[in-house]
Design an enzyme around this catalytic site. Structure first.
Site, short mmCIF file in Angstrom:
data_model
loop_
_atom_site.label_atom_id
_atom_site.label_comp_id
_atom_site.label_asym_id
_atom_site.label_seq_id
_atom_site.Cartn_x
_atom_site.Cartn_y
_atom_site.Cartn_z
N GLY A 248 6.44 -4.56 -9.10
CA GLY A 248 5.56 -5.02 -7.95
C GLY A 248 5.69 -6.46 -7.46
N GLU A 290 9.97 -4.23 -14.44
CA GLU A 290 10.10 -3.08 -13.82
C GLU A 290 10.48 -3.30 -12.12
OE1 GLU A 290 8.43 0.20 -16.75
OE2 GLU A 290 7.42 -0.44 -15.12
N GLY A 292 11.40 -3.02 -8.54
CA GLY A 292 12.09 -1.94 -7.81
C GLY A 292 12.32 -2.55 -6.26
N ARG A 330 7.22 5.04 5.64
CA ARG A 330 6.11 3.76 5.39
C ARG A 330 5.35 3.36 6.39
NH1 ARG A 330 7.39 -0.78 3.89
NH2 ARG A 330 5.89 -0.86 1.91
N TYR A 334 1.46 4.04 5.32
CA TYR A 334 0.39 3.06 4.91
C TYR A 334 0.63 1.86 5.86
CZ TYR A 334 4.05 3.32 0.91
OH TYR A 334 5.12 3.43 0.38
N CYS A 361 7.92 14.90 16.09
CA CYS A 361 6.71 15.55 17.04
C CYS A 361 5.48 15.20 16.29
CB CYS A 361 6.91 17.09 16.78
SG CYS A 361 8.36 17.49 17.90
N TYR A 390 12.03 2.39 -0.92
CA TYR A 390 11.30 3.53 -0.43
C TYR A 390 11.31 3.93 1.11
CZ TYR A 390 8.85 1.61 -4.53
OH TYR A 390 8.85 0.97 -5.91
C1 LIG Z 1 6.87 1.80 -8.59
C2 LIG Z 1 6.81 1.18 -9.88
C3 LIG Z 1 7.54 0.21 -10.18
C4 LIG Z 1 8.25 -0.68 -9.08
O1 LIG Z 1 7.43 -1.26 -8.20
P1 LIG Z 1 8.13 -2.18 -7.18
O2 LIG Z 1 6.79 -2.47 -6.34
O3 LIG Z 1 9.11 -1.27 -6.41
O4 LIG Z 1 8.72 -3.17 -7.78
C5 LIG Z 1 7.66 -0.28 -11.49
N1 LIG Z 1 7.08 0.46 -12.45
C6 LIG Z 1 6.08 1.40 -12.26
C7 LIG Z 1 5.62 2.07 -13.45
C8 LIG Z 1 5.99 1.77 -11.18
O5 LIG Z 1 5.39 3.11 -10.99
#
Ligand SMILES: *Cc1c(COP(=O)(O)O)cnc(C)c1O
Length: 438
Positions: A248, A290, A292, A330, A334, A361, A390
Site C-alpha cells: 500500500g 508486500e 506492488g 483506473r 476510481y 464506446c 494496475y
Molecule cells: C494489493 C495488495 C498489495 C499491494 O498493494 P499496493 O498498493 O500495490 O502496494 C499487497 N498485499 C495485499 C494483500 C494486497 O491485496
C-alpha cells in the site's frame, strides 16, 4: 509532467526513458505502448531490501504481482531477491513458468479455488495466507490428502483502514478479507489453525489499504497486531514468528501526491514493531511486506498516438488517443488522476487545456480531464506517466480492442516482454457452432 527514474528530455526535445527515445519506441513497436523503466524498478526493489537490512530485522519483501506480472517481471523480481505474492492460479502459473523460486511465493486471496490450492500445494510454495474459515478447512484437508505440511499466515483485519493521508478505524471490520480481530474471529481461527497437524502456523498478515502516504495507519495496525499476538500467546502458548504488514505504499501520480521515500516507511514500521513487541516481551518477529504499486507504478509510461480532436465551443477540447479504458481503466474505475506530456515536443510550453479521451464506446472513457499541453495536433505522441501498476494487469478487450505490447527499457535498449495482442488472439477461443445445430 514530473519525470520519474531515468526519464529525461533529450536534445531533440523528445521524452527519453532508459536511454530510449520514446518517439523511436512508438515507431518501432506501435502505440499504445507500455514502456517500463527497468532501472527504476530495480532501484525500488533494492531500496526496500536495503532499508530492511539496515533495520536489523529478518524480513521478506514480496512484490505484489497483481500490480503487473509477466514472465520477465517475475524474473526481475527473483533477481532482485524479492518474494512474490500471487492471488490466482494464473499469477502462480506465470511465476512458476518463469522459474520463480516456489519457496518465496505467497498465496493470497479470499476465495482460492480447490484447483488453485492443489496447484500451489503441488508446487510447494512458501506460504498460504489463509483468509477465512472455509479455506482454513479445505486447505488443511488438501494438505493432508497430498501429504504436505504447509506454512500458513492468517489474514486478519485490525480494524484500521488507510487511504492516502488518513486512516480510519473501522470498528466493525467490514471487509470481505480476513478474520476480524475485534469480533474474536481471528483468535478463534488461530486456535483452530494451531490444532491442525498439517499446518505450520507462522503468523499473521494485515493489509490496510493502498496509495498510503503516511505511516500512522501502519503504526496503529502494528499496535493492534501486537495486542492480538499477545492474546494468542496467552491463550495458546504460541508466539508467532512472522508479522506480514502488507503493501500500500504510495507513489506520486500527480502534484498533490506526497509519498515518503521507501526507506522512511520501512524505518517507521520496523521501529513500531520493535517498540510494540519489546514492550510486551514478545520475541521480535520476522517482518514481511508486500509492495506492488510502489515497485512498478512510476516506472511505467504509456505512449499513445493522438487522433481526433473535438472542440466543444466555449466548453472543452477533447483530444482522443488510440487507447483508453482498455489499457488504463483506473480513471473510469476510481477517478484516478494522471499527468501527461507531448513526448515529441517535450520542451514546448503548455498553451491550452484539453481533456484526453479514450477510443472506447463509453462516455466515461476519459483518461485525463483538464490537462495543460502545448497546442496539440493529431499524430502527436502523448506520454502518460505512472501507468506501471494496475494498468496492464487490468487491461481488457472491451470493444475487441487488443492489449498493447509491453517493453522494458534500460541502457538505451528496449526489449519486448509482452507482445501486442493480435486480432487472431481475439478470436482464438471463439468456436463456431456446426450448421446442423443452426
Ligand atoms: C494489493 C495488495 C498489495 C499491494 O498493494 P499496493 O498498493 O500495490 O502496494 C499487497 N498485499 C495485499 C494483500 C494486497 O491485496
Amino acid at each position: 509532467m514530473y519525470l520519474h527514474g531515468t526519464s529525461r528530455i533529450n536534445e531533440q526535445g523528445h521524452l527519453e526513458i532508459g536511454g530510449c527515445d520514446t518517439t523511436e519506441l512508438a515507431k518501432t513497436y506501435g502505440t499504445p505502448l507500455y514502456v517500463y523503466d527497468e532501472t527504476l524498478m530495480r532501484e525500488k526493489c533494492r531500496a526496500y531490501n536495503q532499508a530492511f537490512q539496515e533495520s536489523g530485522f529478518s524480513y521478506q519483501v514480496a512484490y505484489a504481482s497483481k500490480a503487473f506480472l509477466c514472465l520477465e517481471m517475475s524474473r526481475l523480481a527473483a533477481e532482485e531477491n524479492m518474494s512474490l505474492d500471487v492471488v490466482s492460479g494464473g499469477e502462480l502459473y506465470t511465476a512458476l513458468q518463469a522459474e520463480f523460486p516456489a519457496e518465496r511465493i505467497h498465496f493470497h486471496g479470499n476465495n482460492k479455488t480447490e484447483a488453485e490450492l492443489i496447484m500451489a500445494l503441488q508446487a510447494d510454495i512458501g506460504c498460504f495466507v489463509v483468509d477465512n474459515f472455509f479455506e482454513l478447512e479445505i486447505l488443511h484437508d488438501l494438505a493432508k490428502e497430498y501429504g504436505k505440511i504447509v506454512n500458513v499466515l492468517l489474514r486478519v483485519t485490525p480494524g484500521v483502514e488507510a487511504h492516502t493521508h488518513e486512516y480510519i478505524t473501522t470498528g466493525q471490520d467490514d471487509s470481505k478479507f480476513g478474520f476480524g480481530i475485534s469480533s474474536g474471529q481471528a483468535l478463534q481461527a488461530m486456535k483452530i489453525a494451531l490444532l491442525k497437524p498439517h499446518y505450520n502456523v507462522l503468523g499473521v498478515h494485515s493489509h490496510i489499504g493502498s496509495q498510503i502516504f503516511e505511516t500512522d495507519g501502519f503504526v496503529r495496525a502494528i499496535e493492534v497486531l501486537g495486542t492480538f499476538l499477545e492474546s494468542v500467546r496467552t491463550e495458546t502458548g504460541h508466539a508467532m514468528k512472522i508479522l506480514n504488514l502488507g503493501g500500500g505504499f504510495g507513489i506520486r501520480y500527480t502534484e498533490g501526491d506526497t509519498p515518503l521515500p521507501v526507506a522512511n516507511y520501512v524505518k517507521e514500521m520496523t521501529d513500531a514493531v520493535r517498540e510494540q513487541f519489546t514492550k510486551r516481551e514478545y520475541p521480535l518477529p520476522e517482518i514481511w511486506i508486500e509492495p506492488g504499486r510502489s515497485i512498478v507504478g512510476d516506472a511505467g509510461t504509456t505512449l499513445y498516438t493522438i487522433g481526433s480532436i473535438k472542440e466543444v465551443p466555449g466548453i472543452r477540447k477533447y483530444v482522443a488517443v488510440d487507447g483508453g479504458m482498455t489499457d488504463n481503466i483506473r480513471p473510469a474505475l476510481y477517478n484516478a488522476s494522471y499527468e501527461a506530456m507531448l513526448a515529441n515536443r517535450a520542451y514546448e510550453e503548455p498553451e491550452e487545456t484539453v481533456s484526453i479521451a479514450g477510443k472506447c464506446c463509453e462516455s466515461g472513457d476519459m483518461l485525463i480531464w483538464d490537462l495543460k499541453l502545448p497546442t496539440v495536433a493529431s499524430w502527436d505522441l502523448l506520454a502518460v506517466s505512472c501507468t506501471g501498476a494496475y494498468n496492464y494487469s487490468m487491461a481488457n478487450n472491451y470493444n475487441r480492442i487488443t492489449r498493447p505490447a509491453v517493453v522494458f527499457v534500460r541502457d538505451a535498449q528496449a526489449h519486448v516482454v509482452v507482445e501486442r495482442e493480435t486480432f487472431a488472439d481475439l478470436v482464438k477461443n471463439d468456436r463456431v457452432r456446426t450448421k446442423e445445430f443452426v
